[in-house]
Design a protein around this motif. Structure first.
Motif, PDB file in Angstrom:
ATOM      1  N   GLN A 168       0.837  -1.203   0.000  1.00  0.00           N
ATOM      2  CA  GLN A 168       0.000   0.000   0.000  1.00  0.00           C
ATOM      3  C   GLN A 168       0.876   1.260   0.000  1.00  0.00           C
ATOM      4  N   VAL A 169       1.958   1.174   0.746  1.00  0.00           N
ATOM      5  CA  VAL A 169       2.871   2.319   0.789  1.00  0.00           C
ATOM      6  C   VAL A 169       3.505   2.556  -0.580  1.00  0.00           C
ATOM      7  N   ASP A 170       3.866   1.469  -1.265  1.00  0.00           N
ATOM      8  CA  ASP A 170       4.432   1.609  -2.614  1.00  0.00           C
ATOM      9  C   ASP A 170       3.486   2.392  -3.509  1.00  0.00           C
ATOM     10  N   GLN A 171       2.224   2.019  -3.445  1.00  0.00           N
ATOM     11  CA  GLN A 171       1.186   2.690  -4.226  1.00  0.00           C
ATOM     12  C   GLN A 171       1.176   4.180  -3.910  1.00  0.00           C
ATOM     13  N   PHE A 172       1.166   4.468  -2.601  1.00  0.00           N
ATOM     14  CA  PHE A 172       1.133   5.842  -2.118  1.00  0.00           C
ATOM     15  C   PHE A 172       2.352   6.623  -2.605  1.00  0.00           C
ATOM     16  N   LYS A 173       3.517   5.978  -2.518  1.00  0.00           N
ATOM     17  CA  LYS A 173       4.760   6.662  -2.881  1.00  0.00           C
ATOM     18  C   LYS A 173       4.807   7.022  -4.368  1.00  0.00           C
ATOM     19  N   LYS A 174       4.133   6.196  -5.160  1.00  0.00           N
ATOM     20  CA  LYS A 174       4.143   6.459  -6.607  1.00  0.00           C
ATOM     21  C   LYS A 174       3.649   7.868  -6.897  1.00  0.00           C
ATOM     22  N   LEU A 175       2.558   8.233  -6.252  1.00  0.00           N
ATOM     23  CA  LEU A 175       2.021   9.572  -6.474  1.00  0.00           C
ATOM     24  C   LEU A 175       2.823  10.623  -5.707  1.00  0.00           C
ATOM     25  N   GLU A 176       3.324  10.205  -4.539  1.00  0.00           N
ATOM     26  CA  GLU A 176       4.080  11.141  -3.700  1.00  0.00           C
ATOM     27  C   GLU A 176       5.392  11.534  -4.383  1.00  0.00           C
ATOM     28  N   ASN A 177       5.946  10.587  -5.149  1.00  0.00           N
ATOM     29  CA  ASN A 177       7.237  10.841  -5.784  1.00  0.00           C
ATOM     30  C   ASN A 177       7.110  11.605  -7.095  1.00  0.00           C
ATOM     31  N   LYS A 178       5.888  11.820  -7.527  1.00  0.00           N
ATOM     32  CA  LYS A 178       5.714  12.655  -8.714  1.00  0.00           C
ATOM     33  C   LYS A 178       5.730  14.112  -8.257  1.00  0.00           C
ATOM     34  N   ILE A 179       6.909  14.678  -8.250  1.00  0.00           N
ATOM     35  CA  ILE A 179       7.107  16.022  -7.717  1.00  0.00           C
ATOM     36  C   ILE A 179       6.619  17.071  -8.716  1.00  0.00           C
ATOM     37  N   ILE A 180       5.920  18.056  -8.198  1.00  0.00           N
ATOM     38  CA  ILE A 180       5.480  19.154  -9.055  1.00  0.00           C
ATOM     39  C   ILE A 180       6.521  20.271  -8.948  1.00  0.00           C
ATOM     40  N   PRO A 181       7.147  20.644 -10.061  1.00  0.00           N
ATOM     41  CA  PRO A 181       8.174  21.684  -9.979  1.00  0.00           C
ATOM     42  C   PRO A 181       7.571  22.992  -9.446  1.00  0.00           C
ATOM     43  N   GLU A 182       8.327  23.660  -8.594  1.00  0.00           N
ATOM     44  CA  GLU A 182       7.795  24.862  -7.944  1.00  0.00           C
ATOM     45  C   GLU A 182       7.404  25.920  -8.972  1.00  0.00           C
ATOM     46  N   GLU A 183       8.125  25.934 -10.114  1.00  0.00           N
ATOM     47  CA  GLU A 183       7.877  27.000 -11.084  1.00  0.00           C
ATOM     48  C   GLU A 183       6.693  26.687 -11.998  1.00  0.00           C
ATOM     49  N   LEU A 184       6.072  25.518 -11.797  1.00  0.00           N
ATOM     50  CA  LEU A 184       4.992  25.132 -12.700  1.00  0.00           C
ATOM     51  C   LEU A 184       3.868  26.169 -12.708  1.00  0.00           C
ATOM     52  N   ASP A 185       3.486  26.560 -13.911  1.00  0.00           N
ATOM     53  CA  ASP A 185       2.466  27.588 -14.064  1.00  0.00           C
ATOM     54  C   ASP A 185       1.113  26.914 -14.282  1.00  0.00           C
ATOM     55  N   TYR A 186       0.281  26.943 -13.250  1.00  0.00           N
ATOM     56  CA  TYR A 186      -1.005  26.258 -13.354  1.00  0.00           C
ATOM     57  C   TYR A 186      -1.917  26.914 -14.390  1.00  0.00           C
ATOM     58  N   MET A 187      -1.649  28.194 -14.678  1.00  0.00           N
ATOM     59  CA  MET A 187      -2.461  28.862 -15.700  1.00  0.00           C
ATOM     60  C   MET A 187      -2.206  28.236 -17.073  1.00  0.00           C
ATOM     61  N   ALA A 188      -1.033  27.645 -17.219  1.00  0.00           N
ATOM     62  CA  ALA A 188      -0.679  27.078 -18.524  1.00  0.00           C
ATOM     63  C   ALA A 188      -1.172  25.642 -18.689  1.00  0.00           C
ATOM     64  N   VAL A 189      -1.696  25.074 -17.621  1.00  0.00           N
ATOM     65  CA  VAL A 189      -2.177  23.694 -17.723  1.00  0.00           C
ATOM     66  C   VAL A 189      -3.566  23.710 -18.340  1.00  0.00           C
ATOM     67  N   PRO A 190      -3.715  23.113 -19.510  1.00  0.00           N
ATOM     68  CA  PRO A 190      -5.035  23.175 -20.142  1.00  0.00           C
ATOM     69  C   PRO A 190      -6.048  22.298 -19.402  1.00  0.00           C
ATOM     70  N   SER A 191      -7.279  22.675 -19.492  1.00  0.00           N
ATOM     71  CA  SER A 191      -8.403  21.834 -19.034  1.00  0.00           C
ATOM     72  C   SER A 191      -8.561  21.673 -17.527  1.00  0.00           C
ATOM     73  N   LEU A 192      -7.790  22.405 -16.731  1.00  0.00           N
ATOM     74  CA  LEU A 192      -8.036  22.333 -15.289  1.00  0.00           C
ATOM     75  C   LEU A 192      -9.303  23.105 -14.962  1.00  0.00           C
ATOM     76  N   ARG A 193     -10.094  22.586 -14.047  1.00  0.00           N
ATOM     77  CA  ARG A 193     -11.278  23.349 -13.663  1.00  0.00           C
ATOM     78  C   ARG A 193     -10.844  24.581 -12.869  1.00  0.00           C
ATOM     79  N   ILE A 194     -11.663  25.611 -12.905  1.00  0.00           N
ATOM     80  CA  ILE A 194     -11.279  26.874 -12.272  1.00  0.00           C
ATOM     81  C   ILE A 194     -11.011  26.681 -10.775  1.00  0.00           C
ATOM     82  N   GLU A 195     -11.910  25.971 -10.117  1.00  0.00           N
ATOM     83  CA  GLU A 195     -11.750  25.777  -8.666  1.00  0.00           C
ATOM     84  C   GLU A 195     -10.434  25.067  -8.361  1.00  0.00           C
ATOM     85  N   ALA A 196     -10.149  24.039  -9.141  1.00  0.00           N
ATOM     86  CA  ALA A 196      -8.924  23.275  -8.916  1.00  0.00           C
ATOM     87  C   ALA A 196      -7.707  24.158  -9.175  1.00  0.00           C
TER      88      ALA A 196
END
Lengths: 632, 458
Positions: free
Chosen positions: A559-587
């Protein structure tokens, strides 16, 4: 008139359980540290219950110790009763709890603080946090003194704009009549920090001479005391223990409460703050569990120095006259003399979603915080955050990576992740059920889980670390030996099995297989385990648990392996969420606001749906691919 | 990124013709080497040139499973940019499955839906603009996809699974609550109760598994809607595609008053064909309901087949339909080419940008062209396919099985007298496995679900 006083690396505001750990961690990491307290007599004060530990909180204390914190050592020195709770259940929920001598606890901690190099204590009220370009520059006290510094750790507990209330009586003080801190909130608000208002409460203290203990059940401590600290030798802290007592409320008590509930400030609306659902007042319990005809009441000594007894389970904010009636309706308390009234306390704290997992504010560089100020409740929760905030303030000043512990590594990780990710509108209390991977996060293996991290940070000595390595080696080699030691169906073995109501062997098997039988343990097999070496109790405990629950542990690890898979997908600090297409406004708004560290953390933010997470994952995969191509 | 080797049946569930098992990944060649036997000699496929075709047998433990053609393609010049093998099997679906099982036994893992495409994406075979297009459809499509994948599970089954999960969750919550508040919540006698619950739940899953084995649960394909005016030959088209007299065919206009649905397999492409009531302005109440339903069906179709009666003139009803299909993937059929023509092929081309085919269902001409047109649209990516039936089935089966396994472990723990806090580990696993079946679990899974949009077997 303000003037500039001496500079420090780290300033800690508040000397409660969070502040003490924070200041000690910072000073022990060689940073010049100053610890402010509103009163030198309230350092490491326990304004509520007189114990440390308990279900899941005991885990926190052992984790604090494994990382090099002080709480475990301090309670080992000052306990007056110790008990391992839940021993009839699985090892994951065994939890240590010790009754403290409150004054000794406080004095002992103060003594450690006063004798720690690089650490200064100062009685003064901090009224202002100074920052420039969203970066900490110092703090200012009520007298106008400015202390320039590189990092500030706020551990103000329940003191900000505090009000103590019972019935119609309101005192504008902190706990126990201590001065409230009435200026800092404004300073924080002007820095753009969002504040909440929470409340908590405490029961009355009753003179033991007025209690009839013959009507109560005596609660003894354990014969064999397990220390909180992995560094404490159990032999060294053996002592005569003081008992606690158990009694119950009854229909009469509940009737008194119901008849006067309108006079409770909680129900009359005088208290605006949100209280902890999981640490309810007796009023709350009577309303919530209307069908229960009684509730437990534990009578616990406040220390050896006093006759005051803490009435656990009956915190209240009812008026004084009702309190008398209510407490005196309980068997054994018919003639109770109340020394201190029960009261509720309201205070300012922050919305902890403003913090990073390092406990640094997202918007102000160098500002950290811990404890009830972050919206938690409990000494242990406070100390755990204080320790992490102290370490990370030090790491910041030293220009090193922060220490971040995840949910699969420690209750501390669960605590902090919950605080900074999940929206809570009530004081956060640690609970067993909050830890998804609790079979791995046992109190008995906190050192194995965390001491290496404490060593890497610099709070654990080389000697202690080497001891741990040796312990791990011994555990592993003993486990391997047991897995490979075959015993036949001979007379001795069959006799031993029969004695322990275990089914007899048809063919040879390994000792490990026998330990896996529910009715057998490592210790029981001594007679048929000829090559067994003498091992210490803590090693035997690990070997026994690891072998016995092997299958469960493996499944939890998956179960921890499963959890770590998503945990280890690091989001770069500089990522611009405005540039991500199709995200809902609230998200998109939530993600911009919270800046999650990883996809795993993003998925736990309320308001971010699985679909948003998948959009983000796709984008991230693409983004990382493009980045790696750019590098080539 | 993981580079384990994946495999799946690349063609649909067809009882006739060729089935292809596709393998992609580092071990594709070592796997084929261990199960391929040439007709004669000792050819080893990994030593052969890339992009070549080889005749031989798939052999498992000395037993021949099928006579096959194996296409070998070495990285990076492949769809996934990984080593890729395609085994063309001849013996029908049972044998194709058997070949797949053999491949799996030799180290491949069953591919998630769309995983081949996902790999193509991860390996840079598909460029950013294409992937962004994917992103755009996620929200529109994701909802729909979820709906679709839920729809696959017939309503009652979905409800059953949801109910199962709720029941499991309630037991987990109870145990957790009791751990945190032992004073008010007692676990006294709970193990007995839980044991009963677990047995009931296992029985339900067992039943579901049996049904999924029979293929009852899943039914999904390209939603294809046949529209047209009354008596244009819609039902006849359906019948000739399906091959039996499913729809009532008469010469009386307005006979199909409701919708009829059939699933056909067009050389591996699964079509869910819906025959609808003829669209015309009508006063007949029942017929009117049918018409409205037809319009609604057409609105959310993946593909519309518009049947025109070329022996009668175009009227206002045709205008309505032409308007309706303007922005939809549509094929126009000019039916009754055996009769005297009132509408010519050229006339209709002026009215639409869609593909037009002249046919006579009665004379059985033009049907091959229709099939070809559908296949072309499909393979050119104009038509997307919601599911690979077999894989989904397999995946859901896997999830059911692991849920069942977890529940068994819970029972084992109860029997062994383990403390209650141990139960929740396996209960949680069962809960999450069931979540996978109905798509309520986030994990990497959701990403895979996006890619499964691409097309079957890829």
């Amino acid at each position: 008139m303000s003037y500039i006083y001496e500079s420090y690396d780290v300033v800690v505001v508040g000397a409660g359980h969070a502040g003490c750990e924070a200041a000690l961690a910072s000073a022990r990491l060689s940073l010049k540290t100053i610890l402010f307290t509103i009163s030198m007599d309230s350092v490491a004060m326990m304004p509520c219950n007189p114990n440390i530990g308990g279900t899941s909180k005991g885990h926190l204390v052992r984790e604090i110790d494994a990382l090099g914190g002080e709480m475990g050592v301090n309670i080992d020195k000052t306990y007056i009763q110790s008990k391992m709770l839940n021993v009839s259940k699985g090892p994951a929920v065994h939890s240590l709890r010790a009754q403290a001598d409150k004054q000794e606890y406080s004095k002992s901690m103060r003594n450690v603080l006063e004798n720690t190099p690089n650490l200064i204590l100062k009685q003064a009220e901090v009224t202002e946090i100074l920052a420039q370009d969203r970066k900490i520059t110092g703090v200012k006290t009520y007298s106008g003194a400015i202390y320039p510094c590189k990092a500030v750790i706020l551990c103000t507990g329940t003191y900000l704009n505090a009000r103590c209330i019972y019935g119609e009586t309101v005192n504008a003080t902190g706990p126990n009549g201590l001065k409230a801190a009435n200026y800092l909130t404004d300073s924080l608000k002007s820095l753009g920090i969002e504040m909440y208002r929470f409340k908590t409460g405490t029961p009355a203290r009753i003179d033991s001479r007025s209690i009839d203990f013959s009507k109560m059940e005596e609660q003894f401590g354990d014969e064999t005391v397990v220390p909180f600290s992995f560094t404490t030798n159990p032999e060294d802290i053996k002592k005569e223990q003081i008992s606690c007592w158990l009694t119950y409320t009854n229909e009469n008590t509940h009737e008194i409460i119901r008849a006067n509930i309108g006079r409770s400030p909680l129900f009359s609306g005088d208290i605006k703050g949100t209280g902890p659902r999981y640490c309810p007042s007796i009023e709350d319990k009577v309303v919530k569990f209307a069908d229960k005809d009684r509730h437990q009441v534990f009578i616990e000594p406040e220390g050896l120095y006093t006759n005051e007894m803490y009435i656990a389970g009956m915190s209240s904010s009812l008026p004084e006259d009702v309190q008398y009636q209510m407490y005196r309706s309980v068997p054994g308390l018919e003639n109770a003399q109340i020394v201190r009234n029960a009261y509720a306390i309201e205070y300012d704290c922050i919305n902890p979603l403003q913090l990073k997992a390092s406990l640094e504010f997202k918007v102000i560089d160098g500002l950290f915080s811990g404890g009830q100020f972050n919206g938690s409740s409990g000494y242990e929760e406070a100390a755990a955050q204080g320790l992490i905030a102290g370490i990370n303030a030090a790491m910041k000043v030293l220009n090193k990576e922060p220490l971040i512990i995840d949910r699969s590594e420690a209750y501390i990780g669960v605590l902090i992740d919950d605080l900074v990710t999940k929206e809570t509108h009530e004081p956060y209390r640690m609970m067993t059920s909050r830890a998804e991977y609790r079979l791995l996060l046992r109190q008995d293996n906190a050192d194995i889980r965390l001491t290496k991290k404490g060593y890497e940070v610099g709070l654990i000595s080389e000697e202690r670390y080497q001891k741990l390595i040796q312990k791990e080696d011994e555990i592993n080699s003993e486990m391997i030996r047991l897995e490979n030691t075959v015993v036949g169906a001979n007379k001795e073995v069959q006799e031993l099995l029969q004695q322990n109501q275990s089914s007899l062997l048809n063919t040879a098997t390994t000792l490990a297989e026998l330990i896996r039988r529910p009715e057998l343990t490592y210790e029981m097999l001594e007679k048929i385990d000829i090559k067994r070496r003498k091992l210490s109790a803590d090693i035997i405990e690990q070997v026994n648990i690891n072998i016995k629950y092997d299958g469960y542990i493996k499944r939890q690890l998956r179960q921890v392996d499963q959890f770590k898979k998503l945990e280890n997908k690091i989001i770069p600090e500089e990522l611009d969420y405005m540039a991500v297409p199709s995200l809902r406004i609230e998200a998109r708004q939530k993600l911009i606001k919270f800046k999650p560290l990883s996809i795993g953390q993003a998925s736990r933010i309320s308001g971010v749906s699985p679909a948003d997470v998948s959009v983000l994952l796709i984008y991230l995969t693409q983004y990382n691919y493009q980045k790696s191509k750019e590098k080539v | 990124m993981t580079t384990d080797t994946i495999a799946a049946i690349a063609t649909g569930l067809s009882n006739a013709g060729i089935g292809i098992v596709r393998i992609s990944g580092d071990d594709a060649f070592s796997i084929i080497d261990s199960i391929y036997k040439p007709k004669s000699g000792n050819k080893i496929l990994s030593k052969e040139n890339s992009h070549t075709l080889h005749y031989g047998y798939i052999v498992e433990e000395g037993q021949m499973i099928d006579e096959v053609m194996v296409a070998i393609m070495k990285a990076p010049r492949t769809y996934t940019r990984e080593n890729t093998i395609e085994i063309n099997c001849h013996g029908g679906i049972v044998v194709v499955r058997k070949v797949l099982e053999t491949v799996l036994k030799h180290g491949a893992r069953i591919a998630e839906p769309g995983e081949f495409t996902k790999r193509a994406f991860l390996n840079g075979r598909i460029d950013l603009s294409q992937a962004e297009a994917v992103c755009d459809i996620i929200h529109a499509k994701n909802e729909l996809m979820l709906k679709n994948s839920l729809n696959q599970l017939r309503g009652t089954v979905l409800e059953l699974i949801k109910d199962l999960r709720m029941r499991i969750l309630r037991d987990i919550a109870y145990i957790e609550a009791a751990l945190d508040d032992p004073e008010h919540i007692s676990l006294e006698g709970f193990d007995k109760e839980l044991s009963e619950h677990v047995q009931e739940e296992s029985a339900v899953i067992d039943q579901l598994l049996t049904e999924s084995r029979n293929g009852k649960i899943i039914k999904e394909g390209i939603k294809t809607v046949i529209v047209g005016k009354p008596n244009a030959g819609k039902s006849s088209l359906l019948n000739s595609l399906v091959g039996d007299e499913r729809a009532i065919v008469t010469d009386i206009a307005g006979t199909t008053r409701d919708t009829l649905e059939e699933t056909i397999n067009l050389n591996g492409i699964i079509l869910n064909i819906i025959d609808t009531a003829g669209i015309r302005d009508t006063k007949d109440v029942i017929e009117k309901i049918g018409v409205e339903k037809a319009l609604k069906n057409a609105m959310d179709a993946d593909l519309i087949i518009y049947v025109l009666d070329s022996s009668t003139n175009l009227d206002e009803n045709d205008e309505v339909i032409l308007n309706l299909v303007q922005n939809k993937k549509t094929i126009l059929l000019l039916n009754k080419s055996d009769l005297e023509q009132q509408i010519s092929y050229e006339d209709i081309l002026k009215k639409t940008s869609h593909k037009v085919i002249s046919i006579s269902i009665k004379e059985n001409t033009g049907l091959k062209e229709l099939e070809k047109a559908i296949k072309e649209m499909f393979f050119e990516g104009e038509l997307s396919f919601n599911e690979d039936i077999y894989i989904t089935n397999e995946r859901q089966r896997e999830s059911f099985m692991s849920a069942l396994e977890s529940l068994k472990l819970v029972n084992g723990s109860i029997d062994a007298g383990m403390p209650e806090d141990f139960y929740s580990i396996d209960l949680m696993n069962a809960y999450e496995s069931l979540g996978k079946v109905i798509g309520e679990n986030i994990e990497d899974d959701l990403v895979n679900m996006i890619f499964k949009e691409f097309c079957m077997g890829k």
